[in-house]
Write a protein that holds these residues in place. Structure first.
Motif, PDB file in Angstrom:
ATOM      1  N   LEU A  46       0.833  -1.208   0.000  1.00 56.58           N
ATOM      2  CA  LEU A  46       0.000   0.000   0.000  1.00 56.58           C
ATOM      3  C   LEU A  46       0.864   1.252   0.000  1.00 56.58           C
ATOM      4  N   ARG A  47       1.893   1.243   0.823  1.00 57.79           N
ATOM      5  CA  ARG A  47       2.788   2.407   0.893  1.00 57.79           C
ATOM      6  C   ARG A  47       3.488   2.646  -0.438  1.00 57.79           C
ATOM      7  N   GLN A  48       3.968   1.569  -1.054  1.00 61.20           N
ATOM      8  CA  GLN A  48       4.665   1.708  -2.333  1.00 61.20           C
ATOM      9  C   GLN A  48       3.727   2.237  -3.414  1.00 61.20           C
ATOM     10  N   PHE A  49       2.486   1.765  -3.405  1.00 59.48           N
ATOM     11  CA  PHE A  49       1.548   2.248  -4.412  1.00 59.48           C
ATOM     12  C   PHE A  49       1.268   3.736  -4.213  1.00 59.48           C
ATOM     13  N   ALA A  50       1.011   4.135  -2.973  1.00 63.42           N
ATOM     14  CA  ALA A  50       0.764   5.552  -2.697  1.00 63.42           C
ATOM     15  C   ALA A  50       1.968   6.391  -3.114  1.00 63.42           C
TER      16      ALA A  50
ATOM     17  N   VAL B 271     -12.936  -7.234  -3.311  1.00 63.58           N
ATOM     18  CA  VAL B 271     -12.487  -5.984  -3.920  1.00 63.58           C
ATOM     19  C   VAL B 271     -13.064  -4.826  -3.109  1.00 63.58           C
ATOM     20  N   PHE B 272     -12.172  -3.925  -2.689  1.00 63.87           N
ATOM     21  CA  PHE B 272     -12.572  -2.731  -1.955  1.00 63.87           C
ATOM     22  C   PHE B 272     -12.425  -1.513  -2.843  1.00 63.87           C
ATOM     23  N   ASN B 273     -13.371  -0.597  -2.733  1.00 60.78           N
ATOM     24  CA  ASN B 273     -13.280   0.690  -3.407  1.00 60.78           C
ATOM     25  C   ASN B 273     -12.515   1.630  -2.491  1.00 60.78           C
ATOM     26  N   ILE B 274     -11.495   2.269  -3.020  1.00 60.92           N
ATOM     27  CA  ILE B 274     -10.650   3.168  -2.240  1.00 60.92           C
ATOM     28  C   ILE B 274     -10.774   4.577  -2.809  1.00 60.92           C
ATOM     29  N   LYS B 275     -10.868   5.527  -1.912  1.00 64.59           N
ATOM     30  CA  LYS B 275     -10.954   6.950  -2.282  1.00 64.59           C
ATOM     31  C   LYS B 275     -12.083   7.196  -3.281  1.00 64.59           C
ATOM     32  N   GLY B 276     -13.289   6.881  -2.819  1.00 65.32           N
ATOM     33  CA  GLY B 276     -14.467   7.160  -3.642  1.00 65.32           C
ATOM     34  C   GLY B 276     -14.505   6.379  -4.935  1.00 65.32           C
ATOM     35  N   ASN B 277     -13.930   5.183  -4.924  1.00 62.83           N
ATOM     36  CA  ASN B 277     -13.914   4.283  -6.072  1.00 62.83           C
ATOM     37  C   ASN B 277     -12.955   4.736  -7.171  1.00 62.83           C
ATOM     38  N   ASP B 278     -12.055   5.676  -6.870  1.00 64.15           N
ATOM     39  CA  ASP B 278     -11.017   6.039  -7.842  1.00 64.15           C
ATOM     40  C   ASP B 278     -10.002   4.902  -7.977  1.00 64.15           C
ATOM     41  N   TYR B 279      -9.847   4.146  -6.909  1.00 59.95           N
ATOM     42  CA  TYR B 279      -8.889   3.038  -6.865  1.00 59.95           C
ATOM     43  C   TYR B 279      -9.597   1.783  -6.393  1.00 59.95           C
ATOM     44  N   ARG B 280      -9.022   0.646  -6.768  1.00 58.43           N
ATOM     45  CA  ARG B 280      -9.546  -0.650  -6.343  1.00 58.43           C
ATOM     46  C   ARG B 280      -8.425  -1.416  -5.656  1.00 58.43           C
ATOM     47  N   LEU B 281      -8.804  -2.119  -4.600  1.00 58.21           N
ATOM     48  CA  LEU B 281      -7.875  -2.932  -3.825  1.00 58.21           C
ATOM     49  C   LEU B 281      -8.421  -4.348  -3.782  1.00 58.21           C
ATOM     50  N   VAL B 282      -7.651  -5.300  -4.309  1.00 63.21           N
ATOM     51  CA  VAL B 282      -8.053  -6.706  -4.328  1.00 63.21           C
ATOM     52  C   VAL B 282      -7.281  -7.427  -3.241  1.00 63.21           C
ATOM     53  N   VAL B 283      -8.014  -8.153  -2.402  1.00 55.98           N
ATOM     54  CA  VAL B 283      -7.378  -8.912  -1.328  1.00 55.98           C
ATOM     55  C   VAL B 283      -7.897 -10.339  -1.320  1.00 55.98           C
TER      56      VAL B 283
ATOM     57  N   VAL C 171      -5.321 -11.183   5.880  1.00 53.84           N
ATOM     58  CA  VAL C 171      -5.724 -10.526   4.634  1.00 53.84           C
ATOM     59  C   VAL C 171      -4.462 -10.324   3.807  1.00 53.84           C
ATOM     60  N   TRP C 172      -4.431 -10.878   2.605  1.00 52.80           N
ATOM     61  CA  TRP C 172      -3.293 -10.700   1.696  1.00 52.80           C
ATOM     62  C   TRP C 172      -3.677  -9.694   0.625  1.00 52.80           C
ATOM     63  N   ILE C 173      -2.841  -8.679   0.464  1.00 53.58           N
ATOM     64  CA  ILE C 173      -3.062  -7.710  -0.603  1.00 53.58           C
ATOM     65  C   ILE C 173      -2.582  -8.346  -1.903  1.00 53.58           C
ATOM     66  N   LYS C 174      -3.497  -8.450  -2.856  1.00 56.77           N
ATOM     67  CA  LYS C 174      -3.180  -9.102  -4.123  1.00 56.77           C
ATOM     68  C   LYS C 174      -2.943  -8.117  -5.254  1.00 56.77           C
ATOM     69  N   TRP C 175      -3.620  -6.962  -5.181  1.00 55.57           N
ATOM     70  CA  TRP C 175      -3.481  -5.984  -6.270  1.00 55.57           C
ATOM     71  C   TRP C 175      -4.078  -4.666  -5.819  1.00 55.57           C
ATOM     72  N   ILE C 176      -3.485  -3.576  -6.274  1.00 57.33           N
ATOM     73  CA  ILE C 176      -4.068  -2.250  -6.082  1.00 57.33           C
ATOM     74  C   ILE C 176      -3.775  -1.432  -7.328  1.00 57.33           C
ATOM     75  N   GLY C 177      -4.758  -0.665  -7.745  1.00 56.08           N
ATOM     76  CA  GLY C 177      -4.574   0.159  -8.932  1.00 56.08           C
ATOM     77  C   GLY C 177      -5.767   1.060  -9.156  1.00 56.08           C
ATOM     78  N   THR C 178      -5.702   1.786 -10.257  1.00 58.00           N
ATOM     79  CA  THR C 178      -6.791   2.685 -10.595  1.00 58.00           C
ATOM     80  C   THR C 178      -8.004   1.875 -11.040  1.00 58.00           C
TER      81      THR C 178
ATOM     82  N   ASP D 206     -10.174  -2.729 -14.629  1.00 56.28           N
ATOM     83  CA  ASP D 206     -10.963  -3.318 -15.712  1.00 56.28           C
ATOM     84  C   ASP D 206     -10.134  -4.235 -16.609  1.00 56.28           C
ATOM     85  N   ARG D 207      -8.811  -4.203 -16.466  1.00 58.90           N
ATOM     86  CA  ARG D 207      -7.921  -5.002 -17.325  1.00 58.90           C
ATOM     87  C   ARG D 207      -7.371  -6.249 -16.641  1.00 58.90           C
ATOM     88  N   ILE D 208      -7.752  -6.491 -15.382  1.00 60.14           N
ATOM     89  CA  ILE D 208      -7.187  -7.638 -14.669  1.00 60.14           C
ATOM     90  C   ILE D 208      -8.217  -8.745 -14.497  1.00 60.14           C
ATOM     91  N   ASP D 209      -7.726  -9.942 -14.214  1.00 60.96           N
ATOM     92  CA  ASP D 209      -8.560 -11.089 -13.876  1.00 60.96           C
ATOM     93  C   ASP D 209      -8.552 -11.187 -12.345  1.00 60.96           C
TER      94      ASP D 209
END
Length: 107
Positions: A9-13, A63-75, A84-91, A96-99
């Motif tokens: 999370l820190r690295q993504f931010a 999947v969690f919506n982060i910052k008003g759904n600007d970002y998605r967090l998959v765990v 809880v394992w963080i699997k992916w975070i992005g816009t 929409d491009r991931i499985d």
């Protein structure tokens, strides 16, 4: 819950440095981390009570919506072990491009 790994999370931010919403993103991720760290989820219904907008993709992939759904967090969640394992975070656009059931954080 034990969250693996906050560093993701820190690295993504940090990677969003220079974007106008970087500070708000960091605050949203810190708030999510603190709430989830204190949670004692036993099942997906417990998650939905705290995060009504969370999407339950599979029995352990959420999947969690982060910052008003600007970002998605998959765990991935192991309810029995309380992890809880963080699997992916992005816009939202990148999401929409991931499985979602297969995506896994690398590094």
């Amino acid at each position: 819950m034990r969250i693996i790994a906050r560093r993701t999370l820190r690295q993504f931010a940090e990677s969003r440095r220079g974007h106008r919403d970087q500070r708000a993103l960091k605050l949203a991720l810190d708030a999510w981390f603190d709430e989830v760290r204190k949670a004692r989820w036993k099942n997906t219904a417990d998650i939905k009570r705290l995060y009504a907008s969370a999407s339950i993709v599979t029995s352990d992939r959420i999947v969690f919506n982060i910052k008003g759904n600007d970002y998605r967090l998959v765990v991935a969640v192991d309810f029995e072990k309380g992890i809880v394992w963080i699997k992916w975070i992005g816009t939202h656009r990148d999401y929409d491009r991931i499985d979602v059931p297969e995506v896994d954080h690398e590094g």
